[in-house]
Design a protein around this motif. Structure first.
Motif, PDB file in Angstrom:
ATOM      1  N   MET A 169      88.367 -24.931  60.510  1.00 16.89           N
ATOM      2  CA  MET A 169      89.784 -24.635  60.294  1.00 16.89           C
ATOM      3  C   MET A 169      90.742 -25.832  61.095  1.00 16.89           C
ATOM      4  SD  MET A 169      89.988 -21.689  58.841  1.00 16.89           S
ATOM      5  CE  MET A 169      89.493 -20.117  58.820  1.00 16.89           C
ATOM      6  N   THR A 184      80.988 -22.635  54.975  1.00 18.28           N
ATOM      7  CA  THR A 184      81.247 -21.410  55.020  1.00 18.28           C
ATOM      8  C   THR A 184      79.853 -20.626  54.610  1.00 18.28           C
ATOM      9  OG1 THR A 184      83.488 -21.901  54.857  1.00 18.28           O
ATOM     10  CG2 THR A 184      82.734 -19.370  54.468  1.00 18.28           C
TER      11      THR A 184
ATOM     12  N   GLY B 176      94.853 -25.703  51.272  1.00 19.25           N
ATOM     13  CA  GLY B 176      94.322 -25.911  52.501  1.00 19.25           C
ATOM     14  C   GLY B 176      92.947 -25.467  52.824  1.00 19.25           C
ATOM     15  N   VAL B 177      92.157 -25.803  53.748  1.00 16.27           N
ATOM     16  CA  VAL B 177      90.879 -25.454  54.092  1.00 16.27           C
ATOM     17  C   VAL B 177      90.648 -23.974  54.647  1.00 16.27           C
ATOM     18  CG1 VAL B 177      88.719 -25.832  55.493  1.00 16.27           C
ATOM     19  CG2 VAL B 177      89.860 -27.766  54.473  1.00 16.27           C
ATOM     20  N   ALA B 178      91.695 -23.689  55.427  1.00 16.95           N
ATOM     21  CA  ALA B 178      91.502 -22.161  56.119  1.00 16.95           C
ATOM     22  C   ALA B 178      91.700 -21.213  54.963  1.00 16.95           C
ATOM     23  CB  ALA B 178      92.604 -22.054  57.074  1.00 16.95           C
ATOM     24  N   ALA B 180      90.723 -21.566  51.847  1.00 16.72           N
ATOM     25  CA  ALA B 180      89.515 -21.427  51.192  1.00 16.72           C
ATOM     26  C   ALA B 180      88.292 -20.940  51.993  1.00 16.72           C
ATOM     27  CB  ALA B 180      89.023 -23.077  50.796  1.00 16.72           C
ATOM     28  N   VAL B 181      88.201 -21.216  53.193  1.00 16.85           N
ATOM     29  CA  VAL B 181      87.102 -20.604  54.011  1.00 16.85           C
ATOM     30  C   VAL B 181      87.483 -18.886  53.713  1.00 16.85           C
ATOM     31  CG1 VAL B 181      86.324 -19.788  56.462  1.00 16.85           C
ATOM     32  CG2 VAL B 181      86.779 -22.436  55.575  1.00 16.85           C
ATOM     33  N   ASP B 182      88.533 -18.395  54.029  1.00 12.90           N
ATOM     34  CA  ASP B 182      88.851 -16.939  53.755  1.00 12.90           C
ATOM     35  C   ASP B 182      88.170 -16.755  52.487  1.00 12.90           C
ATOM     36  OD1 ASP B 182      89.678 -16.387  56.549  1.00 12.90           O
ATOM     37  OD2 ASP B 182      91.808 -16.373  55.968  1.00 12.90           O
ATOM     38  N   THR B 184      86.112 -17.980  50.386  1.00 14.37           N
ATOM     39  CA  THR B 184      84.847 -17.979  50.249  1.00 14.37           C
ATOM     40  C   THR B 184      84.214 -16.871  50.601  1.00 14.37           C
ATOM     41  OG1 THR B 184      85.119 -20.552  50.320  1.00 14.37           O
ATOM     42  CG2 THR B 184      82.774 -19.534  50.633  1.00 14.37           C
ATOM     43  N   LEU B 185      84.517 -16.347  51.939  1.00 15.28           N
ATOM     44  CA  LEU B 185      83.830 -15.269  52.330  1.00 15.28           C
ATOM     45  C   LEU B 185      84.249 -14.119  52.004  1.00 15.28           C
ATOM     46  CD1 LEU B 185      84.680 -15.811  56.339  1.00 15.28           C
ATOM     47  CD2 LEU B 185      82.282 -15.894  55.175  1.00 15.28           C
TER      48      LEU B 185
END
Lengths: 227, 227
Positions: A169, A184, B176-178, B180-182, B184-185
Motif C-alpha cells: 500500500m 495479495t 491505484g494499488v490499494a 486493487a488489493v481490496d 483482489t481480496l
C-alpha cells in the motif's frame, strides 16, 4: 472390538500425520519454486497434490468404516469424527500450497516477486512449514499443550501478512498492480495455510479434552490490513 | 430409537438450513454495504456473525450427541457425519460475508470500489446469495440433482472472477494499488463463498447416494487468473 478400534484409530492418526507431512513439504517446495522461479519444483507440487487428495479420500473412507464397524462411543467417537474434520483442513493446506505453485508456474520464467518482498515470503514459507510440521507432530502425540502453541506461532504469520500489506500500500510501491494482485493472493494463501494448521491443533485439543478452544478464524489477518 | 433419531436429524437439518439462510442474508447485506458504503449494514453483518458462530457450535454439539446417543448406522451415520462437515462450510460462508463487511467498514466513508467494478460485485453478490439459498434448499430437500446444479451456477461466479482480474490487470487501470488489493481480496471472498456452497451440495449428494462427486476445489478461479 477394542483392539480393532485401537489399531484402526492408530492407522487413521498415522494417515493424517502423513498427509500433514505432505502438505508441509508441498508448501516448502512451493515457496522454493516461488523464490527461485523454479518450474520443475512448481510442477512437482502440482503433480503431488493428487497424492494428498487421494489420501484425503482414503482417510475419510477409513474413518467412516471405523464408525460403522466399531461404533465407538465417548472419547473414541470424538477422535474419529475429529479425524474427519481434520482431513478437510489438511487437504486445504495441500490445496493452498498447490495455488502458490500455480502462481509461480503461471509467471515462469519471470519471478512473481519483486526482490524487496522475497524476504517476507521466505519467512512466511518458513513459518508455514514449521506449522505443518507442528500439526503433524500433534496429530501423533495428541499433546494438547503443544497443540495450543500453534496459535502463538501463527501470530508471527499474521504480523508478516500485515507488514506485507503495508509494503504493497506504500506510495513508493513501483512494481505495478499485476504484481500487487499476485502478492495479495499469495499472502492470503500462506495466512490461510497457517490458519488451517492452527485449526488442526484446535481439533486435537477437542478430541483429547472434549473442549473446543475459541475460533481460529483469520479475522486478525484481514482486520489488520492497512486503513 | 428410530423415532428419536428421525426427530433429532430433522432438527439438525433445520439448523443447518437456518445457518445457510443466515450466511446468505449476511452476504446480501455485506454486498449492499460494499456497494453503498453503508456503515450500519456493515456493522450489522459483523454483529450478526456471532449468531452464525453460535449456531455452528450448537449444530456440532447436537450432531455429536446424536452420534453418541443414537449410534446411527449406514445412511443415518453418513447423514450425521456429513452434517458435521457441512457446519464447517456454512460457518466459513458466514465468515467470508463478515470479511466483505469489514473491508467496507474499514474504508468508510469512502467507497471501496471504483464505479467501473460495481457491476461485477453486484453480480457476484447476486450469485453468492442465490447459491446460499440453493444450499439452504438442498439441505432441507436433500435432492441430489438440485445439489449437483450448484456447481453449474458456480461457473458464472468463476467467469466473473476471471473478468474482474482482467480489469485489474489492464494497463488502463487507474485506481491505484490499494484499490486493487481490496478488490483482489473481495473477489476471492465471493469466489470462496460460492465454493463452499457447492461443497454443501456435494456433501448432500454424498449423504443421499453414498458417493462423493469430484472435488469442488477453487482451482478454476485461480488457474484462470490472467497470465
Amino acid at each position: 472390538m477394542r483392539v480393532a478400534y485401537n489399531e484402526q484409530m492408530a492407522e487413521l492418526a498415522n494417515l493424517l500425520g502423513e498427509m500433514a507431512g505432505l502438505a508441509g513439504s508441498a508448501m516448502e517446495r512451493a515457496t522454493q519454486s516461488l523464490l527461485q522461479a523454479d518450474l520443475a519444483l512448481s510442477e512437482q507440487v502440482i503433480t503431488e497434490y493428487d497424492r494428498i487428495s487421494e489420501l484425503s479420500a482414503t482417510a475419510e473412507e477409513r474413518a467412516f468404516a471405523l464408525l460403522a464397524l466399531q461404533a465407538p462411543v465417548a472419547t473414541d467417537l470424538r477422535s474419529v469424527v475429529s479425524g474427519i474434520q481434520i482431513v478437510a483442513d489438511i487437504d486445504r493446506m495441500g490445496a493452498l500450497a498447490l495455488h502458490v505453485a500455480k502462481i509461480a508456474r503461471r509467471r515462469h520464467p519471470n519471478h512473481v516477486l519483486p526482490e524487496e518482498v522475497n524476504g517476507y515470503f521466505a519467512e512466511m514459507g518458513r513459518i508455514a512449514v514449521a506449522l505443518g510440521a507442528a500439526a503433524q507432530e500433534v496429530l501423533v502425540s495428541r499433546d494438547p499443550e503443544r497443540a495450543a502453541r500453534l496459535r502463538d506461532e501463527d501470530e508471527a504469520m499474521d504480523d508478516l501478512h500485515r507488514h506485507l500489506f503495508s509494503v504493497l500500500m506504500d506510495r513508493e510501491w513501483k512494481h505495478g498492480v499485476a504484481a500487487a494482485v499476485d502478492i495479495t493472493l499469495l499472502g492470503r494463501f500462506y495466512e490461510r495455510f497457517a490458519d488451517h494448521a492452527v485449526e488442526v491443533g484446535r481439533r486435537v485439543i477437542f478430541l483429547v479434552t472434549g473442549k473446543l478452544p475459541s475460533d481460529s478464524d483469520d479475522e486478525y489477518g484481514i482486520a489488520s490490513a492497512p486503513r
